[in-house]
Design a protein around this motif. Sequence first.
Motif, short mmCIF file in Angstrom:
data_model
loop_
_atom_site.label_atom_id
_atom_site.label_comp_id
_atom_site.label_asym_id
_atom_site.label_seq_id
_atom_site.Cartn_x
_atom_site.Cartn_y
_atom_site.Cartn_z
N GLY A 79 -63.43 28.31 -4.56
CA GLY A 79 -62.02 28.64 -4.50
C GLY A 79 -61.75 29.84 -3.62
O GLY A 79 -60.76 29.87 -2.87
N GLN A 80 -62.63 30.83 -3.68
CA GLN A 80 -62.45 32.01 -2.85
C GLN A 80 -62.62 31.67 -1.37
O GLN A 80 -61.90 32.19 -0.52
N ARG A 81 -63.54 30.80 -1.07
CA ARG A 81 -63.70 30.37 0.32
C ARG A 81 -62.48 29.58 0.79
O ARG A 81 -62.08 29.68 1.96
N GLN A 82 -61.89 28.79 -0.11
CA GLN A 82 -60.67 28.08 0.26
C GLN A 82 -59.53 29.05 0.54
O GLN A 82 -58.75 28.86 1.48
N LEU A 83 -59.42 30.09 -0.26
CA LEU A 83 -58.41 31.11 0.00
C LEU A 83 -58.65 31.76 1.36
O LEU A 83 -57.71 31.92 2.16
N LYS A 84 -59.88 32.11 1.65
CA LYS A 84 -60.21 32.77 2.91
C LYS A 84 -59.92 31.86 4.10
O LYS A 84 -59.54 32.34 5.19
N GLY A 85 -60.06 30.57 3.92
CA GLY A 85 -59.83 29.63 5.01
C GLY A 85 -58.40 29.17 5.16
O GLY A 85 -58.12 28.28 5.98
N THR A 86 -57.47 29.76 4.40
CA THR A 86 -56.08 29.32 4.39
C THR A 86 -55.17 30.27 5.17
O THR A 86 -55.32 31.48 5.11
N THR A 87 -54.24 29.68 5.89
CA THR A 87 -53.15 30.43 6.52
C THR A 87 -51.87 30.13 5.75
O THR A 87 -51.48 28.96 5.61
N ALA A 88 -51.23 31.17 5.24
CA ALA A 88 -50.00 31.02 4.46
C ALA A 88 -48.83 31.62 5.23
O ALA A 88 -48.91 32.75 5.71
N LEU A 89 -47.77 30.86 5.33
CA LEU A 89 -46.53 31.30 5.96
C LEU A 89 -45.59 31.79 4.86
O LEU A 89 -45.33 31.06 3.90
N VAL A 90 -45.10 33.02 4.98
CA VAL A 90 -44.15 33.57 4.00
C VAL A 90 -42.87 33.93 4.72
O VAL A 90 -42.89 34.76 5.65
N THR A 91 -41.76 33.33 4.32
CA THR A 91 -40.48 33.62 4.95
C THR A 91 -39.65 34.51 4.03
O THR A 91 -39.82 34.52 2.82
N GLY A 92 -38.72 35.25 4.64
CA GLY A 92 -37.85 36.11 3.85
C GLY A 92 -38.63 37.22 3.18
O GLY A 92 -38.63 37.33 1.95
N VAL A 93 -39.32 38.05 3.94
CA VAL A 93 -40.26 39.02 3.37
C VAL A 93 -39.48 40.22 2.85
O VAL A 93 -39.38 41.27 3.48
N GLY A 94 -38.88 40.02 1.66
CA GLY A 94 -38.12 41.08 1.01
C GLY A 94 -38.65 41.33 -0.38
O GLY A 94 -39.86 41.39 -0.59
#
Length: 265
Positions: free
Chosen positions: A26-41
């Motif tokens: 699971g940690q390797r999956q997290l490391k291999g993921t790109t997450a897009l976050v919109t509205g960074v408030g």
Amino acid sequence: MLPILTATDRDRYRRQMMLPGLGEMGQRQLKGTTALVTGVGGLGGTAALYLAVAGVGKLILVRGGDLQRDDLNRQVLMTDDWVGQPRVFKAQSTLAALNPDIEIEAVCDYVTAENVDALVQQADIALDCAFDFKERDLLNAACVRWGKPMVEAAMNDMEAYLTTVIPGETPCLTCLFPEKPEWDRWGFGVLGAVSGTLACLAALEAIKVITGLGDPLLGQLLTMDLARAEFAKRHAYHDPDCPVCGGVKAVIRGDRALPLALARR
């Protein structure tokens, strides 16, 4: 191919890797993921914070505009000396100081019809934390178009909702809200603890989708009345004639099926 954990990774994430259902894979999956976050408030910034410290390998932060002093009651990545400057760059620097081993890209812009496809194509998962339905609808349609899971989180006063959209598997945002409510970004009060509560749940939802830890909110809408501490799960209607997701089938890309969590099951 998932990335290998370094000695620093193993030290930093040791406690969460002890969780049954997460572990090294699971940690390797997290490391291999790109997450897009919109509205960074207050919502997106706090969600990004917990993704960063959990070890998501790359964050793409998207938010236009400058920091205002009345943002500071909820935007925990900000500081008072940054008022009047682009908030997304402060978010980037704060997160980089918290976790220098991840990549953080800051986009000082709002989600638009011109940039949304390029943003979504770079990501494995999106977190929709924008302040209006115009941005939300654009992101929702792009995620459906490109087969990317999206965590949908929004709040109003002391109320909030949360769900996960998996193209071809679950209702999309347009299924949930075919008619858009009138929305004034400055027309309601915001308590930092409310946006922070929802943000933590949104980050957790993304982590579940990425790793298979627990059960994400697929086809379910979690509603929250935080003034009364009342939570409810509601079945979300999947409109077969939805103009955005009607007829869309689940997408498989390479060795990673969508949703990401189901690839391990």
